[in-house]
Design a protein around this motif. Structure first.
Motif, PDB file in Angstrom:
ATOM      1  N   THR A 259       0.864  -1.175   0.000  1.00  0.00           N
ATOM      2  CA  THR A 259       0.000   0.000   0.000  1.00  0.00           C
ATOM      3  C   THR A 259       0.906   1.232   0.000  1.00  0.00           C
ATOM      4  O   THR A 259       2.090   1.128   0.316  1.00  0.00           O
ATOM      5  CB  THR A 259      -0.903   0.034   1.251  1.00  0.00           C
ATOM      6  OG1 THR A 259      -0.083   0.053   2.426  1.00  0.00           O
ATOM      7  CG2 THR A 259      -1.812  -1.193   1.294  1.00  0.00           C
ATOM      8  N   ARG A 326     -11.192   0.287   4.014  1.00  0.00           N
ATOM      9  CA  ARG A 326     -11.795  -1.043   3.986  1.00  0.00           C
ATOM     10  C   ARG A 326     -13.253  -0.908   3.574  1.00  0.00           C
ATOM     11  O   ARG A 326     -13.994  -0.106   4.152  1.00  0.00           O
ATOM     12  CB  ARG A 326     -11.694  -1.735   5.338  1.00  0.00           C
ATOM     13  CG  ARG A 326     -12.180  -3.184   5.285  1.00  0.00           C
ATOM     14  CD  ARG A 326     -12.274  -3.779   6.682  1.00  0.00           C
ATOM     15  NE  ARG A 326     -10.969  -4.046   7.254  1.00  0.00           N
ATOM     16  CZ  ARG A 326     -10.246  -5.158   7.005  1.00  0.00           C
ATOM     17  NH1 ARG A 326     -10.709  -6.063   6.179  1.00  0.00           N
ATOM     18  NH2 ARG A 326      -9.071  -5.329   7.577  1.00  0.00           N
ATOM     19  N   TRP A 334      -9.733  -4.262   1.226  1.00  0.00           N
ATOM     20  CA  TRP A 334      -9.023  -2.994   1.312  1.00  0.00           C
ATOM     21  C   TRP A 334      -8.909  -2.380  -0.083  1.00  0.00           C
ATOM     22  O   TRP A 334      -8.628  -3.065  -1.048  1.00  0.00           O
ATOM     23  CB  TRP A 334      -7.614  -3.197   1.878  1.00  0.00           C
ATOM     24  CG  TRP A 334      -7.591  -3.538   3.337  1.00  0.00           C
ATOM     25  CD1 TRP A 334      -7.461  -4.768   3.897  1.00  0.00           C
ATOM     26  CD2 TRP A 334      -7.708  -2.610   4.415  1.00  0.00           C
ATOM     27  NE1 TRP A 334      -7.486  -4.693   5.264  1.00  0.00           N
ATOM     28  CE2 TRP A 334      -7.635  -3.365   5.614  1.00  0.00           C
ATOM     29  CE3 TRP A 334      -7.874  -1.234   4.503  1.00  0.00           C
ATOM     30  CZ2 TRP A 334      -7.709  -2.781   6.872  1.00  0.00           C
ATOM     31  CZ3 TRP A 334      -7.945  -0.643   5.760  1.00  0.00           C
ATOM     32  CH2 TRP A 334      -7.861  -1.423   6.919  1.00  0.00           C
TER      33      TRP A 334
END
Length: 349
Positions: A259, A326, A334
């Motif tokens: 991420t 989320r 996610w």
């Protein structure tokens, strides 16, 4: 929302010389007071250095020739195509003249032809092409009793193999270079300076990788501060280069780009940014260069991505907005919203 430094009116302007690879319209932050246009050290659109080299010693220039493979590898495709086309044509012409001369001399001495059906340079040139590219039409061939012609035939075949090998190796190396991998590594448009919960002032910027099926392994970040300022003793401007610590000693400079990640430099007393304030930074000539280096999982090759922030792209008292959520559905997956990669908000820090 309009990012602003104290006592300075800011405006969003389009900069045609700087392409931010994520947006259709390039945006930079510029102060209306003392609006200076300077060339950057690193071009944002392709991550390449914009430093110009002058007065290079002749011996250093010879290094480009001795390291010819790297020199050609860094050339444009059109240059490579023209170079190898010229190499092939020149080798065909050279051996065409050699075959013509050998056959003429052999005929003068033995009254027989070394290469059958050669009656001029055009036929010799065609035989040279047929030999080097192994076409072998069979109409022209070397006589069994012409030993020197057989030797030249072997040499030309070896020369052709060397040129072919160099060309194939160069094409493979150029195609497999992970240079384009950096185009999917995104950086925030601006960097922020704020204060954390411990009261420590910090510099922050955000990095994200849009590829989800070709991850980067052993990714780590280096940050360099380039500061062009006047020397108090000589009154000459000198470009100072300093490391900005982002966790090299503790290992936190190694990141996982599953991420987007916010990279943080704590501005301690030992940091070169310690004396920089919201007002003084606009009068400085600063560029912070970020180097992200990682191994591409799918190829095992090392990729680099460069980015930079000038003094007018460093905003005080701002922080990055969240961009990872989320989902509220049954799967609860996610999701990353890359439209918010550069989204910032003011903070009371």
């Amino acid at each position: 929302m309009e990012p602003a430094h104290k006592n300075v009116n800011y405006e969003l302007v389009s900069n045609s010389n700087e392409n931010i690879h994520r947006d259709d319209v390039p945006i930079t932050f510029r102060g209306t007071r003392e609006a200076r246009r300077r060339e950057r050290l690193v071009k944002r659109s392709n991550g390449r250095s914009l430093v110009h080299h002058h007065n290079i010693p002749p011996l250093s220039l010879l290094g480009y020739i001795s390291d010819g493979f790297t020199t050609v590898l860094n050339a444009r495709w059109i240059v490579i195509i023209l170079l190898f086309a010229a190499m092939y044509v020149l080798s065909w012409l050279l051996f065409g003249f050699i075959w013509w001369g050998i056959d003429s001399a052999y005929v003068a001495v033995t009254n027989s032809s070394c290469v059958s059906n050669i009656d001029g340079f055009s036929a010799s040139f065609l035989f040279s092409i047929e030999t080097q590219v192994t076409i072998g039409y069979g109409y022209r061939f070397v006589a069994d009793d012409c030993s020197f012609g057989i030797l030249i035939l072997v040499i030309q075949c070896l020369v052709g193999l060397v040129i072919d090998s160099f060309l194939l190796g160069l094409i493979f190396a150029k195609i497999t270079r992970p240079r384009n991998r950096r185009k999917t590594i995104l950086f925030s448009d601006t960097a922020c300076i704020n204060v954390n919960n411990k009261g420590e002032k910090r510099l922050q910027f955000r990095i994200g990788d849009v590829r989800s099926r070709s991850s980067l392994v052993e990714a780590h970040v280096r940050v360099q501060l380039y500061w062009n300022r006047k020397d108090g003793e000589t009154d000459e401007y000198r470009l100072e280069q300093n490391d900005l610590e982002v966790g090299y000693d503790s290992g936190t400079d190694r990141i996982i780009l599953l991420t987007p990640v916010v990279i943080t430099h704590i501005i301690k007393e030992t940091s070169p940014l310690y004396t920089v304030t919201n007002d003084s930074i606009l009068n400085e000539d600063i560029e912070i260069v970020i180097i992200l280096e990682a191994i591409v999982e799918s190829t095992g090759l090392t990729a680099q991505a460069l980015w930079s922030y000038t003094e007018r792209e460093i905003l005080f008292n701002y922080k990055f907005k969240p961009m990872i959520y989320r989902q509220s559905d049954a799967k609860g997956t996610w999701e990353v919203d890359f439209n918010r990669l550069s989204s910032i908000e003011p903070c009371s820090c």
